[in-house]
Design an enzyme around this catalytic site. Structure first.
Site, PDB file in Angstrom:
ATOM      1  CE  LYS A 159     -28.333 -10.417  14.424  1.00 26.11           C
ATOM      2  NZ  LYS A 159     -29.243 -11.392  14.755  1.00 26.11           N
ATOM      3  CB  VAL A 171     -25.695 -18.618  11.923  1.00 23.77           C
ATOM      4  CG1 VAL A 171     -27.110 -18.680  12.252  1.00 23.77           C
ATOM      5  CG2 VAL A 171     -25.162 -17.290  11.113  1.00 23.77           C
ATOM      6  CE1 TYR A 174     -30.863 -14.325  17.599  1.00 27.51           C
ATOM      7  CE2 TYR A 174     -30.028 -16.384  17.428  1.00 27.51           C
ATOM      8  CZ  TYR A 174     -29.669 -15.048  17.145  1.00 27.51           C
ATOM      9  OH  TYR A 174     -28.554 -14.473  16.890  1.00 27.51           O
ATOM     10  CB  SER A 234     -26.110 -13.071  15.700  1.00 28.55           C
ATOM     11  OG  SER A 234     -27.081 -12.875  14.608  1.00 28.55           O
ATOM     12  CE1 TYR A 274     -28.342  -7.837  11.277  1.00 25.69           C
ATOM     13  CE2 TYR A 274     -28.500  -8.899   8.984  1.00 25.69           C
ATOM     14  CZ  TYR A 274     -28.684  -9.132  10.304  1.00 25.69           C
ATOM     15  OH  TYR A 274     -28.914 -10.238  10.913  1.00 25.69           O
TER      16      TYR A 274
END
Ligand code: GLN
Length: 298
Positions: free
Chosen positions: A60, A252, A234, A57, A182
């Site tokens: 991102k 992760v 998050y 991530s 993605y």
């Protein structure tokens, strides 16, 4: 920094690897690397900082930078800027929010950003990689087809999220195209040294320190750092701000990048994750680093 590294390395290994991605479940749980660099490129690396890992991530942030630089403020019509308070892969809020993900760092938000890139670019995978390589003058950075494939085969939740977004009219392309891009984005591999060097532009007002290329504007850089501070972890973003006090982003794969604007970037890699999917030792290391050196933004 060396003594903090040694202290944290000696702590018991707690947590779990990202077991839902088969290829990540096999990584040696004892790996631990850190790399820090100031914007004038004074740097230090410790432990496994020259070993590649899957940044997941953290990518991102880079896809958001590219989409933001291409479409500007319009991007916020399709994705919000609020912490979600939910897990990175949650479907919960999407229906109530009419398909507008709370922020670009939860999976749903990152899929909308991926959709923007699929629409805007002729060759999204190649052009994204070109951008990443250009920022850091590092032509060796690449996707891992093994990891992307491993995630694609069992990515039921992400597949559900993308189809759900499509049904709520916030995906323009086909879900298959968006998901394919993605999963590739998430599979990029690099070392802590490469990650820190790549992300230093966010400590340098959006400008690459390696080649002066202005990746995003100064204002955009301010905003991306603000989003990392409020949404980068998050439903543990508050905890990270509280303990570490820097904008940051986790993945992760066990990596974390943290930014001190106008000063430095630091990355950590330790594959064992806490309940929220963030690196256990990575958070511990960064908390001790910013506390003992008093180098946090607060
Ligand atoms: N590829 C992972 C996923 O989509 C990324 C999640 C993460 O790193 N938090 O589930």
């Amino acid at each position: 920094m060396t003594s903090i590294y040694t202290e944290v390395k000696a702590l018991p290994t707690q947590g779990k690897r990202a077991l839902y991605i088969p290829e990540l479940a096999t990584v040696n749980p004892e790996k631990f690397g850190v790399f820090i660099s100031s914007i004038d490129e004074r740097s230090l690396g410790l432990g496994d900082y020259q070993e590649k890992f899957s940044i997941q991530s953290i990518a991102k942030v880079l896809s958001l930078c590219l989409a933001y630089s291409l479409v500007g403020e319009k991007i916020w019509d399709r994705v919000g800027v609020e912490p979600s308070g939910t897990a990175f892969n949650s479907l919960l809020q999407l229906e109530a929010d009419n398909g507008i993900p709370r922020n670009p760092f939860i999976n749903a938000g990152a899929m909308v950003v991926a959709d923007v890139l699929v629409s805007e670019l002729d060759r999204p995978k190649e052009e994204f990689l070109e951008m990443v390589r250009k920022i850091s003058n590092n032509p060796t950075l690449n996707y891992s087809s093994t990891i992307a494939q491993s995630e694609k085969e069992v990515g039921y939740r992400n597949i559900a999220l993308c189809h759900f977004l499509k049904s709520l009219n916030n995906i323009d392309n086909t879900p298959d195209e968006v998901l394919d891009f993605y999963f590739d984005l998430c599979s990029i591999e690099m070392t802590c040294e490469e990650l820190t060097n790549l992300m230093l532009f966010l400590a340098n007002n959006g400008k690459s320190v390696q080649n002066e290329h202005q990746v995003i504007s100064v204002t955009q850089s301010k905003r991306i750092n603000a989003l990392m501070q409020t949404c980068g972890f998050y439903d543990e973003s508050g905890e990270f701000a509280f303990r570490v006090g820097l904008p940051g982003k986790s993945g992760v794969g066990g990596g974390i990048i943290a930014i001190y604007p106008n000063k430095y970037a630091v990355s950590v890699w330790s594959p064992m994750l806490n309940e929220k999917g963030n690196s256990h030792k990575g958070m511990e290391f960064l908390e001790r680093l910013t506390t003992q050196t008093q180098l946090s933004i607060f």
